[in-house]
Design an enzyme around this catalytic site. Structure first.
Site, PDB file in Angstrom:
ATOM      1  N   ASP A   1      -0.407  -8.820  -4.714  1.00 43.66           N
ATOM      2  CA  ASP A   1       0.170  -8.700  -6.055  1.00 43.66           C
ATOM      3  C   ASP A   1       1.545  -9.367  -6.169  1.00 43.66           C
ATOM      4  O   ASP A   1       2.036  -9.557  -7.278  1.00 43.66           O
ATOM      5  CB  ASP A   1       0.271  -7.223  -6.450  1.00 43.66           C
ATOM      6  CG  ASP A   1      -1.110  -6.618  -6.658  1.00 43.66           C
ATOM      7  OD1 ASP A   1      -1.979  -7.331  -7.171  1.00 43.66           O
ATOM      8  OD2 ASP A   1      -1.309  -5.457  -6.281  1.00 43.66           O
TER       9      ASP A   1
ATOM     10  N   ARG B   1     -14.615 -10.059  -7.790  1.00 41.21           N
ATOM     11  CA  ARG B   1     -14.334  -8.623  -7.693  1.00 41.21           C
ATOM     12  C   ARG B   1     -15.573  -7.732  -7.828  1.00 41.21           C
ATOM     13  O   ARG B   1     -15.691  -6.941  -8.759  1.00 41.21           O
ATOM     14  CB  ARG B   1     -13.258  -8.234  -8.719  1.00 41.21           C
ATOM     15  CG  ARG B   1     -11.964  -8.995  -8.512  1.00 41.21           C
ATOM     16  CD  ARG B   1     -10.879  -8.544  -9.426  1.00 41.21           C
ATOM     17  NE  ARG B   1     -10.283  -7.293  -9.017  1.00 41.21           N
ATOM     18  CZ  ARG B   1      -9.360  -6.648  -9.731  1.00 41.21           C
ATOM     19  NH1 ARG B   1      -8.969  -7.129 -10.878  1.00 41.21           N
ATOM     20  NH2 ARG B   1      -8.843  -5.532  -9.288  1.00 41.21           N
TER      21      ARG B   1
ATOM     22  N   ARG C   1       0.252  -4.853 -19.337  1.00 43.35           N
ATOM     23  CA  ARG C   1      -0.665  -3.969 -18.603  1.00 43.35           C
ATOM     24  C   ARG C   1       0.025  -3.370 -17.384  1.00 43.35           C
ATOM     25  O   ARG C   1      -0.343  -2.289 -16.925  1.00 43.35           O
ATOM     26  CB  ARG C   1      -1.894  -4.751 -18.105  1.00 43.35           C
ATOM     27  CG  ARG C   1      -2.850  -5.141 -19.196  1.00 43.35           C
ATOM     28  CD  ARG C   1      -4.070  -5.795 -18.604  1.00 43.35           C
ATOM     29  NE  ARG C   1      -4.672  -4.942 -17.586  1.00 43.35           N
ATOM     30  CZ  ARG C   1      -5.538  -5.346 -16.679  1.00 43.35           C
ATOM     31  NH1 ARG C   1      -5.925  -6.603 -16.629  1.00 43.35           N
ATOM     32  NH2 ARG C   1      -6.042  -4.504 -15.796  1.00 43.35           N
TER      33      ARG C   1
ATOM     34  N   LYS D   1       1.879   2.220 -11.517  1.00 46.24           N
ATOM     35  CA  LYS D   1       0.633   2.141 -12.300  1.00 46.24           C
ATOM     36  C   LYS D   1      -0.574   2.387 -11.400  1.00 46.24           C
ATOM     37  O   LYS D   1      -1.459   3.178 -11.727  1.00 46.24           O
ATOM     38  CB  LYS D   1       0.524   0.742 -12.933  1.00 46.24           C
ATOM     39  CG  LYS D   1      -0.887   0.362 -13.340  1.00 46.24           C
ATOM     40  CD  LYS D   1      -0.962  -1.021 -13.928  1.00 46.24           C
ATOM     41  CE  LYS D   1      -1.165  -2.160 -12.969  1.00 46.24           C
ATOM     42  NZ  LYS D   1      -2.529  -2.343 -12.455  1.00 46.24           N
ATOM     43  N   ASN D   2      -0.598   1.707 -10.246  1.00 48.79           N
ATOM     44  CA  ASN D   2      -1.796   1.765  -9.405  1.00 48.79           C
ATOM     45  C   ASN D   2      -1.964   3.105  -8.705  1.00 48.79           C
ATOM     46  O   ASN D   2      -3.040   3.406  -8.185  1.00 48.79           O
ATOM     47  CB  ASN D   2      -1.795   0.605  -8.399  1.00 48.79           C
ATOM     48  CG  ASN D   2      -2.053  -0.725  -9.102  1.00 48.79           C
ATOM     49  OD1 ASN D   2      -2.411  -0.747 -10.291  1.00 48.79           O
ATOM     50  ND2 ASN D   2      -1.861  -1.823  -8.394  1.00 48.79           N
TER      51      ASN D   2
ATOM     52  N   CYS E   1     -13.240 -11.590 -13.102  1.00 49.25           N
ATOM     53  CA  CYS E   1     -12.036 -11.662 -13.941  1.00 49.25           C
ATOM     54  C   CYS E   1     -11.182 -12.825 -13.472  1.00 49.25           C
ATOM     55  O   CYS E   1     -11.581 -13.569 -12.584  1.00 49.25           O
ATOM     56  CB  CYS E   1     -11.272 -10.348 -13.910  1.00 49.25           C
ATOM     57  SG  CYS E   1     -10.455 -10.061 -12.363  1.00 49.25           S
TER      58      CYS E   1
HETATM   59  C1  EPZ Z   1      -6.333  -2.812  -6.296  1.00 41.61           C
HETATM   60  O1  EPZ Z   1      -7.459  -3.464  -6.863  1.00 41.61           O
HETATM   61  C2  EPZ Z   1      -5.205  -2.953  -7.292  1.00 41.61           C
HETATM   62  N1  EPZ Z   1      -5.603  -2.314  -8.530  1.00 41.61           N
HETATM   63  C3  EPZ Z   1      -4.891  -4.427  -7.503  1.00 41.61           C
HETATM   64  O2  EPZ Z   1      -3.796  -4.509  -8.377  1.00 41.61           O
HETATM   65  C4  EPZ Z   1      -4.531  -5.056  -6.172  1.00 41.61           C
HETATM   66  O3  EPZ Z   1      -4.360  -6.436  -6.351  1.00 41.61           O
HETATM   67  C5  EPZ Z   1      -5.648  -4.810  -5.148  1.00 41.61           C
HETATM   68  O4  EPZ Z   1      -5.935  -3.387  -5.057  1.00 41.61           O
HETATM   69  C6  EPZ Z   1      -5.304  -5.312  -3.758  1.00 41.61           C
HETATM   70  O5  EPZ Z   1      -4.166  -4.697  -3.292  1.00 41.61           O
HETATM   71  C7  EPZ Z   1      -5.439  -0.999  -8.679  1.00 41.61           C
HETATM   72  O6  EPZ Z   1      -4.985  -0.296  -7.789  1.00 41.61           O
HETATM   73  C8  EPZ Z   1      -5.799  -0.417  -9.990  1.00 41.61           C
HETATM   74  P1  EPZ Z   1      -9.677  -4.111  -3.636  1.00 41.61           P
HETATM   75  P2  EPZ Z   1      -8.907  -3.267  -6.222  1.00 41.61           P
HETATM   76  O7  EPZ Z   1     -10.898  -3.292  -3.897  1.00 41.61           O
HETATM   77  O8  EPZ Z   1      -9.057  -1.846  -5.833  1.00 41.61           O
HETATM   78  C9  EPZ Z   1     -13.098  -7.299  -2.579  1.00 41.61           C
HETATM   79  C10 EPZ Z   1      -2.541  -5.378 -10.191  1.00 41.61           C
HETATM   80  O9  EPZ Z   1      -2.109  -6.505 -10.543  1.00 41.61           O
HETATM   81  N2  EPZ Z   1     -14.037  -6.204  -2.844  1.00 41.61           N
HETATM   82  O10 EPZ Z   1      -8.817  -3.776  -2.487  1.00 41.61           O
HETATM   83  O11 EPZ Z   1      -9.880  -3.850  -7.176  1.00 41.61           O
HETATM   84  C11 EPZ Z   1     -12.454  -7.774  -3.891  1.00 41.61           C
HETATM   85  O12 EPZ Z   1     -13.287  -8.655  -4.597  1.00 41.61           O
HETATM   86  C12 EPZ Z   1      -3.937  -5.234  -9.604  1.00 41.61           C
HETATM   87  O13 EPZ Z   1      -1.905  -4.330 -10.324  1.00 41.61           O
HETATM   88  C13 EPZ Z   1     -15.377  -6.390  -2.611  1.00 41.61           C
HETATM   89  O14 EPZ Z   1     -15.822  -7.456  -2.154  1.00 41.61           O
HETATM   90  O15 EPZ Z   1      -8.789  -4.165  -4.958  1.00 41.61           O
HETATM   91  C14 EPZ Z   1     -11.184  -8.387  -3.399  1.00 41.61           C
HETATM   92  O16 EPZ Z   1     -11.428  -9.683  -2.978  1.00 41.61           O
HETATM   93  C15 EPZ Z   1      -4.809  -6.401  -9.730  1.00 41.61           C
HETATM   94  N3  EPZ Z   1     -16.244  -5.372  -2.874  1.00 41.61           N
HETATM   95  C16 EPZ Z   1     -10.805  -7.511  -2.193  1.00 41.61           C
HETATM   96  O17 EPZ Z   1     -12.016  -6.843  -1.809  1.00 41.61           O
HETATM   97  C17 EPZ Z   1     -15.817  -4.170  -3.367  1.00 41.61           C
HETATM   98  O18 EPZ Z   1     -16.659  -3.283  -3.601  1.00 41.61           O
HETATM   99  C18 EPZ Z   1      -9.726  -6.469  -2.474  1.00 41.61           C
HETATM  100  O19 EPZ Z   1     -10.136  -5.620  -3.530  1.00 41.61           O
HETATM  101  C19 EPZ Z   1     -14.431  -3.987  -3.605  1.00 41.61           C
HETATM  102  C20 EPZ Z   1     -13.568  -5.014  -3.337  1.00 41.61           C
END
Ligand code: EPZ
Length: 419
Positions: free
Chosen positions: A306, A122, A398, A22-23, A117
């Protein structure tokens, strides 16, 4: 809202095919915005999030044809609308990945700022930081973010944290920028390498995807693509954990053991026997007694956030005490309270949960609050004595393709009650 009725106590046995990731599929489908040519993606799982991204593409003006396991995206020969509705962003935060390709291809993107969320705040500051470095002007208005730039310019972008989404969004923006972009401290998840492979097939000039430093030389235009999504490592990991928690024996097919190395190491410590078969098979045989094993989540190649919640379910039934530290998301422990309802002994303090294994969980009415937390509760229910009724299965839908059917094939007593 559908729910699952699960009667626990049966060891899972058999073979389960792993779906496409999915991701990986989500950003790749959005990369189709970068071209007017036809884009064809295979091995796409049938999931609610994929449906949401298809609606998003249609809403901005693409034509999308969905067939069994594949998605084709076509252009309708007109300029795409840069506005993404709140109804889609509120359903799926990955909708913000529309911004990079829209900005690169059409010079404008407008989307609602996603709120917090169930797994934390996030924010998207790192995405915006990258776009600003590429020369985009950012305006906040009535809850929307508007990005404009007639022409993006390559730059050096050092991310303070290796965010998966920010790396993907900046990568998709930089492929059509003038000059060279370097993304430093980039996320190294396999889904990013898959996106880069697809972009390269479209004609992008990218080096280093999957490492900390990605270098992109902008090109003038991009072609369409025909690409096959990588196997879903998180789905694969979840089925391995389901086999372990039920003391079963399961074989995965159509998977890639490589990206699961961190999880497999921990599962061996728990006492599981694991064998990789050829390139795409993996089998796990679980012991009668699971050994408590601590983990802390880290960006790839560390232990994936995850799989933290399914790991907690496993540890709830292991012998001994262990610690689970969540370092990626600030609120990803909502499943702990539901596991407690099933008799688990879990104490959460700040970013760390201490889990003291119990000999037997008991079935209970429980509720999913996010994709992976929901999967953790399914696992716990499969191991529990008695019947559990799991509400809010739409979270699981999802991220897991046909979960109850796949589990039933492994012998699980699970059924979906449609409501
Ligand atoms: C991706 O989310 C995945 N989603 C998530 O999978 C996964 O948990 C996550 O990466 C971590 O591996 C998809 O690929 C669609 P991040 P993403 O940006 O991109 C902080 C699932 O269950 N952050 O690496 O949103 C954020 O708040 C999902 O399949 C900022 O502070 O993850 C978090 O604490 C849920 N500012 C951390 O970084 C930003 O601008 C990691 O987020 C962006 C992120």
């Amino acid at each position: 809202m559908d729910r699952f009725l699960i009667r626990g106590g049966k060891p899972l046995r058999g073979t389960v095919p792993i779906s496409g990731s999915k991701n990986a599929a989500l950003p790749i489908l959005l990369a189709s915005i970068l071209t007017d040519e036809k884009c064809f993606l295979e091995n796409v799982p049938s999931l609610r999030d994929i449906q949401t991204v298809i609606r998003l593409l249609e809403c901005i003006g693409k034509k999308v044809i969905r067939t069994e396991g594949a998605v084709e995206v076509q252009s309708q020969g007109k300029k795409l609308a840069p506005q993404v509705p709140y109804s889609l962003v509120s359903q799926m935060r990955a909708s913000v990945l529309v911004a990079g390709p829209l900005l690169a291809r059409w010079g404008r993107a407008c989307f609602p700022l996603p709120g917090g969320c169930a797994i934390g705040l996030r924010p998207i500051d790192l995405h915006l930081f990258g776009f600003a470095k590429l020369g985009a002007v950012i305006r906040h208005r009535h809850g929307d973010i508007e990005l404009t730039s007639p022409k993006l310019r390559g730059n050096r972008i050092r991310l303070p944290f290796p965010s998966v989404g920010a790396t993907e969004n900046i990568l998709m923006a930089a492929v059509l920028a003038s000059g060279t972009t370097a993304i430093e401290n980039a996320a190294r998840e396999p889904e990013i390498a898959d996106l880069a492979r697809c972009l390269k097939q479209m004609g992008a000039d990218i080096e280093g995807a999957g490492t900390r430093r990605i270098r992109i030389r902008g090109v003038l235009s991009l072609r369409g693509f025909k690409h096959r999504t990588i196997p879903d490592r998180l789905e694969a990991g979840t089925y391995l954990l389901a086999a372990a928690i039920t003391h079963g024996q399961v074989r995965l097919t159509r998977t890639d053991p490589g990206p699961l190395a961190g999880l497999l190491k921990k599962l061996r410590r728990v006492g599981c026997r694991i064998r990789a078969e050829k390139k795409t098979g993996l089998s796990l045989s679980a012991p009668k007694i699971l050994r408590a094993t601590s983990i802390h989540t880290r960006p790839y190649p560390g232990f994936p956030t995850d799989l933290q919640s399914p790991w907690m379910a496993l540890m709830a039934t292991a012998r001994g005490k262990c610690r689970i530290q969540e370092t990626i998301f600030e609120k990803r422990f909502l499943h702990a309270a539901e596991l407690q309802r099933m008799g688990a002994k879990i104490y959460v303090r700040k970013d760390t949960a201490t889990v003291k294994g119990v000999p037997q969980l008991t079935g209970a009415p429980i509720m999913a609050s996010d994709i992976r937390g929901g999967a953790a509760l399914v696992l716990a229910a499969l191991a529990a004595k008695g019947t559990s009724s799991l509400q809010r299965v739409y979270h699981i839908d999802r991220g897991y393709e046909k979960m109850e059917r796949k589990l039933r094939k492994l012998g699980a007593l699970i059924k979906r009650i449609r409501q």
